[in-house]
Design a protein around this motif. Structure first.
Motif, mmCIF file in Angstrom:
data_model
loop_
_atom_site.group_PDB
_atom_site.id
_atom_site.type_symbol
_atom_site.label_atom_id
_atom_site.label_comp_id
_atom_site.label_asym_id
_atom_site.label_seq_id
_atom_site.Cartn_x
_atom_site.Cartn_y
_atom_site.Cartn_z
ATOM 1 N N UNK A 233 0.826 -1.213 0.000
ATOM 2 C CA UNK A 233 0.000 0.000 0.000
ATOM 3 C C UNK A 233 0.855 1.257 0.000
ATOM 4 N N UNK A 234 1.909 1.263 0.808
ATOM 5 C CA UNK A 234 2.780 2.446 0.865
ATOM 6 C C UNK A 234 3.505 2.656 -0.466
ATOM 7 N N UNK A 235 3.994 1.569 -1.070
ATOM 8 C CA UNK A 235 4.670 1.678 -2.356
ATOM 9 C C UNK A 235 3.707 2.167 -3.443
ATOM 10 N N UNK A 236 2.507 1.655 -3.455
ATOM 11 C CA UNK A 236 1.519 2.083 -4.454
ATOM 12 C C UNK A 236 1.199 3.562 -4.301
ATOM 13 N N UNK A 237 1.056 4.021 -3.087
ATOM 14 C CA UNK A 237 0.752 5.436 -2.856
ATOM 15 C C UNK A 237 1.902 6.324 -3.291
ATOM 16 N N UNK A 238 3.133 5.908 -2.980
ATOM 17 C CA UNK A 238 4.291 6.709 -3.343
ATOM 18 C C UNK A 238 4.491 6.768 -4.855
ATOM 19 N N UNK A 239 4.111 5.701 -5.562
ATOM 20 C CA UNK A 239 4.275 5.627 -7.017
ATOM 21 C C UNK A 239 3.016 6.058 -7.762
ATOM 22 N N UNK A 240 2.007 6.466 -6.987
ATOM 23 C CA UNK A 240 0.742 6.922 -7.576
ATOM 24 C C UNK A 240 0.112 5.850 -8.473
ATOM 25 N N UNK A 241 0.139 4.617 -7.966
ATOM 26 C CA UNK A 241 -0.448 3.506 -8.689
ATOM 27 C C UNK A 241 -1.824 3.175 -8.122
ATOM 28 N N UNK A 242 -2.772 2.791 -8.987
ATOM 29 C CA UNK A 242 -4.040 2.278 -8.450
ATOM 30 C C UNK A 242 -3.766 0.961 -7.738
ATOM 31 N N UNK A 243 -4.485 0.705 -6.670
ATOM 32 C CA UNK A 243 -4.206 -0.516 -5.932
ATOM 33 C C UNK A 243 -5.098 -0.685 -4.730
ATOM 34 N N UNK A 244 -4.476 -1.031 -3.607
ATOM 35 C CA UNK A 244 -5.235 -1.398 -2.415
ATOM 36 C C UNK A 244 -6.160 -0.299 -1.920
ATOM 37 N N UNK A 245 -5.672 0.925 -1.885
ATOM 38 C CA UNK A 245 -6.496 2.014 -1.354
ATOM 39 C C UNK A 245 -7.702 2.295 -2.232
ATOM 40 N N UNK A 246 -7.670 1.833 -3.489
ATOM 41 C CA UNK A 246 -8.824 2.009 -4.368
ATOM 42 C C UNK A 246 -9.857 0.891 -4.164
ATOM 43 N N UNK A 247 -9.421 -0.222 -3.561
ATOM 44 C CA UNK A 247 -10.378 -1.306 -3.317
ATOM 45 C C UNK A 247 -11.187 -1.039 -2.063
ATOM 46 N N UNK A 248 -10.518 -0.626 -0.990
ATOM 47 C CA UNK A 248 -11.199 -0.311 0.278
ATOM 48 C C UNK A 248 -10.156 0.185 1.254
ATOM 49 N N UNK A 249 -10.591 0.545 2.455
ATOM 50 C CA UNK A 249 -9.676 0.884 3.543
ATOM 51 C C UNK A 249 -9.982 -0.039 4.717
ATOM 52 N N UNK A 250 -10.199 -1.285 4.389
ATOM 53 C CA UNK A 250 -10.566 -2.298 5.381
ATOM 54 C C UNK A 250 -9.504 -3.393 5.350
ATOM 55 N N UNK A 251 -8.750 -3.533 6.437
ATOM 56 C CA UNK A 251 -7.649 -4.495 6.463
ATOM 57 C C UNK A 251 -8.142 -5.924 6.269
ATOM 58 N N UNK A 252 -9.265 -6.272 6.861
ATOM 59 C CA UNK A 252 -9.787 -7.626 6.688
ATOM 60 C C UNK A 252 -10.135 -7.901 5.224
ATOM 61 N N UNK A 253 -10.696 -6.893 4.559
ATOM 62 C CA UNK A 253 -11.001 -7.040 3.129
ATOM 63 C C UNK A 253 -9.718 -7.173 2.323
ATOM 64 N N UNK A 254 -8.670 -6.467 2.740
ATOM 65 C CA UNK A 254 -7.371 -6.584 2.070
ATOM 66 C C UNK A 254 -6.828 -8.010 2.170
ATOM 67 N N UNK A 255 -6.978 -8.622 3.344
ATOM 68 C CA UNK A 255 -6.473 -9.977 3.547
ATOM 69 C C UNK A 255 -7.207 -10.966 2.647
ATOM 70 N N UNK A 256 -8.534 -10.814 2.542
ATOM 71 C CA UNK A 256 -9.320 -11.660 1.639
ATOM 72 C C UNK A 256 -8.860 -11.446 0.196
ATOM 73 N N UNK A 257 -8.662 -10.179 -0.164
ATOM 74 C CA UNK A 257 -8.187 -9.817 -1.505
ATOM 75 C C UNK A 257 -6.820 -10.443 -1.777
ATOM 76 N N UNK A 258 -5.925 -10.353 -0.804
ATOM 77 C CA UNK A 258 -4.580 -10.907 -0.943
ATOM 78 C C UNK A 258 -4.652 -12.395 -1.275
#
Length: 384
Positions: free
Chosen positions: A285-310
């Motif tokens: 998430x930090x790398x995507x934000x620094x590189x201005x890439x679409x990614x985790x923060x565009x899917x949600x801001x829910x850690x549990x949802x991130x784990x399912x996504x992962x």
């Protein structure tokens, strides 16, 4: 025969319905009342719980339990299970103890000798001090101590069930040694986790005592019914910071907390295996934000949802690596903004056997992005 299995706890939990299991609040002398029997009555060392951990409960049982024929120690989230993976009952304990002297945890095998294994998380010098005191007070145990240090197996958690007489014999030996060790080591400089040094030191002592006394040992199956409280709290804190989109702060806290409590990431604490995933997700998430890439923060801001996504992405990558990806998986990668950063981090950190051919997975990702008209997503796929 009367059996009491004391369930050591420092928090409220779902108590077993079977009345042979008796909740015992360890460290109650310095904590709020949970409504359970505490280890702060009668002859007690409850006030030393921050140094002795569950051993304050062991001491209380030794000094204050006079009725049971058989006593046992388990934890609020660790219990002995039968062949059907259910909590053992009185009849089952009685049957085992007809043929065995003591029930302990299933043997755990470390990847190095026990002394080095202990030293990875604690001060190995403290363990050597135990050996010195043991040699002075009980020299007949010295060869068994040496063998245990050179070996790579151990029983964990001070879990046991045995006759009250054997339990008393063990406890008298154990605390006679540890109280002397306490005089010789300085724990004031230790962090809160390592201040519980005497609880850690005692784990291998069950093995030494049982083997020296020629006991018939039954290694019971231990079931973990819940994650460690500190692990749960840690994950909740990470989730709250993700919700607030404070990813940098979350990563900093992640490593600072693990320095203080390295035990929360152990397999026996993190039973769902999520902490290594969280570590990767925060980095991604930090790398995507620094590189201005679409990614985790565009899917949600829910850690549990991130784990399912992962885990879904990992499944997709696994199939891509052997040319078995389905169209819906390719669509998932595109619609859920799976960045090349995420893909490469996951491929580099995948457990052995999960990804058969990382290079083929990357090539397949390149083709998916290209077909979807998202050539920007290909940037970095070829870079290390």
């Amino acid at each position: 025969m009367q059996i009491k299995i004391f369930t050591m706890t420092h928090k409220k939990f779902q108590e077993p319905e079977d009345k042979i299991y008796v909740p015992l609040h360890v460290g109650r002398a310095s904590a709020g009342d949970l409504g359970y029997q505490g280890d702060d009555t009668g002859d007690s060392i409850s006030r030393w719980n921050n140094f002795y951990g569950e051993l304050t409960g062991v001491y209380w049982v030794w000094k204050n339990e006079q009725e049971a024929d058989v006593v046992g120690i388990c934890h609020y989230r660790r219990f002995f299970l039968n062949g059907q993976r259910r909590l053992m009952n009185q009849r089952e304990y009685e049957e085992i103890l007809k043929d065995y002297d003591i029930i302990v945890s299933n043997e755990v095998q470390a990847d190095t000798n026990y002394l080095d294994y202990f030293g990875e998380a604690h001060n190995a010098r403290d363990l050597l001090t135990v050996g010195e005191v043991m040699a002075e007070k009980y020299p007949e145990y010295a060869p068994y101590f040496q063998s245990a240090m050179e070996g790579n197996t151990y029983y964990y958690g001070n879990l046991m069930v045995t006759s009250r007489q054997l339990f008393a014999s063990y406890a008298e030996w154990l605390f006679d040694i540890l109280f002397e060790v306490e005089k010789r080591i300085d724990v004031e400089t230790y962090d809160l986790y390592n201040q519980r040094v005497f609880g850690f030191l005692s784990e291998q002592m069950v093995k030494i005592w049982a083997e020296k006394n020629g006991l018939k040992i039954y290694e019971g199956t231990v079931g973990i019914t819940a994650e460690k409280a500190e692990t749960v709290e840690f994950k909740l804190a990470m989730g709250q910071l993700v919700k607030m989109k404070q990813i940098g702060q979350a990563r900093q806290m992640f490593y600072e907390y693990l320095k203080l409590r390295p035990d929360v990431r152990l397999e026996l604490s993190d039973i769902r295996g999520e902490i290594p995933i969280i570590e990767q997700l925060l980095y991604i998430a930090e790398e995507e934000m620094q590189r201005n890439l679409p990614g985790l923060m565009q899917t949600s801001a829910d850690l549990n949802a991130w784990i399912v996504h992962y885990r879904k992405v990992l499944e997709c990558l696994s199939h891509l690596s052997v040319g078995e990806a389905r169209q819906e998986e390719a669509d998932y990668i595109v619609t859920q903004n799976v960045s090349w950063v995420m893909a490469k981090v996951m491929l580099m950190n995948a457990a052995e056997g999960v990804i058969d051919n990382p290079a083929q997975a990357l090539e397949a990702l390149h083709n998916i992005y290209q077909s979807a008209g998202r050539m920007k997503d290909c940037e970095g796929l070829e870079r290390g």
